[in-house]
Motif scaffolding. Structure first.
Motif, mmCIF file in Angstrom:
data_model
loop_
_atom_site.group_PDB
_atom_site.id
_atom_site.type_symbol
_atom_site.label_atom_id
_atom_site.label_comp_id
_atom_site.label_asym_id
_atom_site.label_seq_id
_atom_site.Cartn_x
_atom_site.Cartn_y
_atom_site.Cartn_z
ATOM 1 N N GLY A 208 0.778 -1.225 0.000
ATOM 2 C CA GLY A 208 0.000 0.000 0.000
ATOM 3 C C GLY A 208 0.808 1.272 0.000
ATOM 4 O O GLY A 208 0.258 2.369 0.186
ATOM 5 N N TRP A 209 2.122 1.156 -0.230
ATOM 6 C CA TRP A 209 2.979 2.340 -0.219
ATOM 7 C C TRP A 209 3.117 2.911 -1.628
ATOM 8 O O TRP A 209 3.227 2.160 -2.607
ATOM 9 C CB TRP A 209 4.374 1.993 0.310
ATOM 10 C CG TRP A 209 4.343 1.232 1.599
ATOM 11 C CD1 TRP A 209 3.413 1.325 2.603
ATOM 12 C CD2 TRP A 209 5.265 0.219 2.013
ATOM 13 N NE1 TRP A 209 3.714 0.449 3.620
ATOM 14 C CE2 TRP A 209 4.832 -0.245 3.297
ATOM 15 C CE3 TRP A 209 6.416 -0.337 1.454
ATOM 16 C CZ2 TRP A 209 5.523 -1.235 3.993
ATOM 17 C CZ3 TRP A 209 7.101 -1.320 2.150
ATOM 18 C CH2 TRP A 209 6.651 -1.759 3.406
ATOM 19 N N ILE A 210 3.136 4.222 -1.735
ATOM 20 C CA ILE A 210 3.393 4.885 -3.013
ATOM 21 C C ILE A 210 4.879 4.692 -3.308
ATOM 22 O O ILE A 210 5.738 5.260 -2.639
ATOM 23 C CB ILE A 210 3.030 6.369 -2.952
ATOM 24 C CG1 ILE A 210 1.554 6.544 -2.564
ATOM 25 C CG2 ILE A 210 3.318 7.052 -4.298
ATOM 26 C CD1 ILE A 210 1.161 7.978 -2.272
ATOM 27 N N THR A 211 5.158 3.852 -4.286
ATOM 28 C CA THR A 211 6.522 3.355 -4.502
ATOM 29 C C THR A 211 7.028 3.730 -5.880
ATOM 30 O O THR A 211 6.381 3.447 -6.898
ATOM 31 C CB THR A 211 6.558 1.819 -4.341
ATOM 32 O OG1 THR A 211 6.037 1.474 -3.050
ATOM 33 C CG2 THR A 211 7.982 1.293 -4.487
ATOM 34 N N GLY A 212 8.196 4.360 -5.910
ATOM 35 C CA GLY A 212 8.845 4.668 -7.168
ATOM 36 C C GLY A 212 9.770 3.548 -7.600
ATOM 37 O O GLY A 212 10.487 2.976 -6.770
ATOM 38 N N GLU A 213 9.733 3.207 -8.875
ATOM 39 C CA GLU A 213 10.642 2.203 -9.431
ATOM 40 C C GLU A 213 11.777 2.936 -10.144
ATOM 41 O O GLU A 213 11.554 3.627 -11.131
ATOM 42 C CB GLU A 213 9.915 1.274 -10.390
ATOM 43 C CG GLU A 213 10.795 0.168 -10.945
ATOM 44 C CD GLU A 213 9.999 -0.880 -11.701
ATOM 45 O OE1 GLU A 213 10.558 -1.960 -11.996
ATOM 46 O OE2 GLU A 213 8.818 -0.637 -11.992
ATOM 47 N N ASN A 214 12.986 2.815 -9.576
ATOM 48 C CA ASN A 214 14.119 3.620 -10.034
ATOM 49 C C ASN A 214 13.763 5.105 -10.054
ATOM 50 O O ASN A 214 14.140 5.851 -10.956
ATOM 51 C CB ASN A 214 14.629 3.149 -11.393
ATOM 52 C CG ASN A 214 15.534 1.940 -11.247
ATOM 53 O OD1 ASN A 214 16.207 1.768 -10.230
ATOM 54 N ND2 ASN A 214 15.547 1.095 -12.263
ATOM 55 N N GLN A 215 13.048 5.500 -9.028
ATOM 56 C CA GLN A 215 12.714 6.897 -8.764
ATOM 57 C C GLN A 215 12.777 7.119 -7.256
ATOM 58 O O GLN A 215 12.432 6.212 -6.497
ATOM 59 C CB GLN A 215 11.314 7.241 -9.286
ATOM 60 C CG GLN A 215 11.240 7.273 -10.807
ATOM 61 C CD GLN A 215 9.849 7.576 -11.302
ATOM 62 O OE1 GLN A 215 8.875 7.012 -10.816
ATOM 63 N NE2 GLN A 215 9.738 8.444 -12.286
ATOM 64 N N PRO A 216 13.236 8.292 -6.802
ATOM 65 C CA PRO A 216 13.507 9.502 -7.575
ATOM 66 C C PRO A 216 14.848 9.528 -8.296
ATOM 67 O O PRO A 216 15.205 10.549 -8.883
ATOM 68 C CB PRO A 216 13.469 10.596 -6.501
ATOM 69 C CG PRO A 216 13.938 9.912 -5.269
ATOM 70 C CD PRO A 216 13.380 8.521 -5.363
ATOM 71 N N TYR A 217 15.605 8.435 -8.270
ATOM 72 C CA TYR A 217 16.904 8.387 -8.950
ATOM 73 C C TYR A 217 17.000 7.107 -9.765
ATOM 74 O O TYR A 217 16.355 6.105 -9.449
ATOM 75 C CB TYR A 217 18.061 8.433 -7.944
ATOM 76 C CG TYR A 217 17.981 9.585 -6.984
ATOM 77 C CD1 TYR A 217 18.213 10.896 -7.407
ATOM 78 C CD2 TYR A 217 17.658 9.370 -5.644
ATOM 79 C CE1 TYR A 217 18.125 11.954 -6.536
ATOM 80 C CE2 TYR A 217 17.565 10.436 -4.753
ATOM 81 C CZ TYR A 217 17.795 11.717 -5.200
ATOM 82 O OH TYR A 217 17.709 12.778 -4.330
ATOM 83 N N ASP A 218 17.837 7.134 -10.769
ATOM 84 C CA ASP A 218 18.115 5.933 -11.546
ATOM 85 C C ASP A 218 18.930 4.956 -10.697
ATOM 86 O O ASP A 218 19.768 5.367 -9.887
ATOM 87 C CB ASP A 218 18.894 6.291 -12.810
ATOM 88 C CG ASP A 218 19.120 5.082 -13.691
ATOM 89 O OD1 ASP A 218 18.154 4.656 -14.358
ATOM 90 O OD2 ASP A 218 20.241 4.556 -13.696
ATOM 91 N N GLY A 219 18.685 3.678 -10.881
ATOM 92 C CA GLY A 219 19.298 2.680 -10.014
ATOM 93 C C GLY A 219 20.674 2.208 -10.412
ATOM 94 O O GLY A 219 21.270 1.407 -9.696
#
Length: 252
Positions: free
Chosen positions: A187-198
């Motif tokens: 249920g978490w608002i999750t960024g994929e390779n955000q806020p930075y590139d991985g």
């Protein structure tokens, strides 16, 4: 492994070096400390800037410590500001020693020459990475979890919506994408390779995980969520079972 120098000189500290987990928790940007031998202990910027994300990852050290304890894992923390020299950059990275960051000029770095850069590498950056690798080598099946935090908003930029960011390299997608899915299912608002590139050549994950084939994940938590001990404990309690279950589900 420990840094036996006085606390005012040390490059890192560790917790739970003999804990049995295959996980190793790392915190590259744990403190905003400036050693006395760098500019007399100041970089020449205002105290309010030293308290911002530009100097360290706010809340990350407390989160990493609690996470490591819950997972019965060793942990390592840098003990110098990222503005002195950034341990999450390779030695040839042009941003290793920042002269301008998020609108703030760093006077102590503006005229730093190659001799000064080498001094900071020898006394801070290299000892930290040597200790990190020594801890990583203690387990044959080591996994690395890097803990960072990010500011809700860079100057002049839009607000960042994510609570958590999961970063991973395209060179190793075994653990990152399942972690993204697990966080979103929680249920978490999750960024994929955000806020930075991985993926960043020469960074800590590249150096200690990718180049050794170790499973890895980098977790970024928005720093307003972990700015105090209560938030750090809450998010450690949320993240620990997700990290553990996701690794188990992958069969790595």
């Amino acid at each position: 492994m420990k840094d036996d120098r006085p606390i005012t000189e040390r490059a890192f500290w560790t917790e739970g070096g003999d804990r049995p987990s295959r996980w190793l928790i790392t915190c590259d940007h744990a403190t905003n400390r400036v050693p006395a031998w760098v500019g007399g202990g100041t970089l020449g910027i205002a105290p309010e800037d030293m308290a911002r994300h530009i100097a360290y990852d706010v809340g990350a050290a407390g989160l990493a410590s609690r996470l490591a304890a819950l997972m019965d894992a060793p942990a390592i923390f840098s003990d110098f500001s990222r503005l002195v020299i950034d341990p999450n950059r390779g030695e040839d990275d042009p941003t290793l020693l920042m002269r301008l960051y998020d609108g703030t000029v760093i006077p102590a770095n503006k005229d730093a020459d190659q001799a000064e850069l080498r001094r900071r590498l020898d006394r801070l950056h290299r000892p930290y990475h040597d200790a990190l690798e020594a801890l990583a080598d203690r387990h044959l099946d080591r996994c690395i979890c890097a803990v960072h935090s990010f500011t809700p908003q860079l100057r002049g930029r839009p607000m960042r919506p994510w609570q958590v960011g999961i970063l991973y390299s395209w060179q190793d997608v075994r653990l990152g994408p399942p972690m993204v899915q697990a966080c979103r299912e929680a249920g978490w608002i999750t960024g994929e390779n955000q806020p930075y590139d991985g993926h960043l050549e020469g960074d800590s994950i590249d150096r200690h995980a990718l180049k050794h084939g170790r499973p890895n994940v980098l977790i970024e938590v928005r720093n307003d969520l972990i700015a105090d001990a209560a938030g750090q404990a809450e998010w450690a309690g949320r993240l620990a079972p997700v990290i553990t279950a996701t690794l188990a589900a992958t069969g790595l």
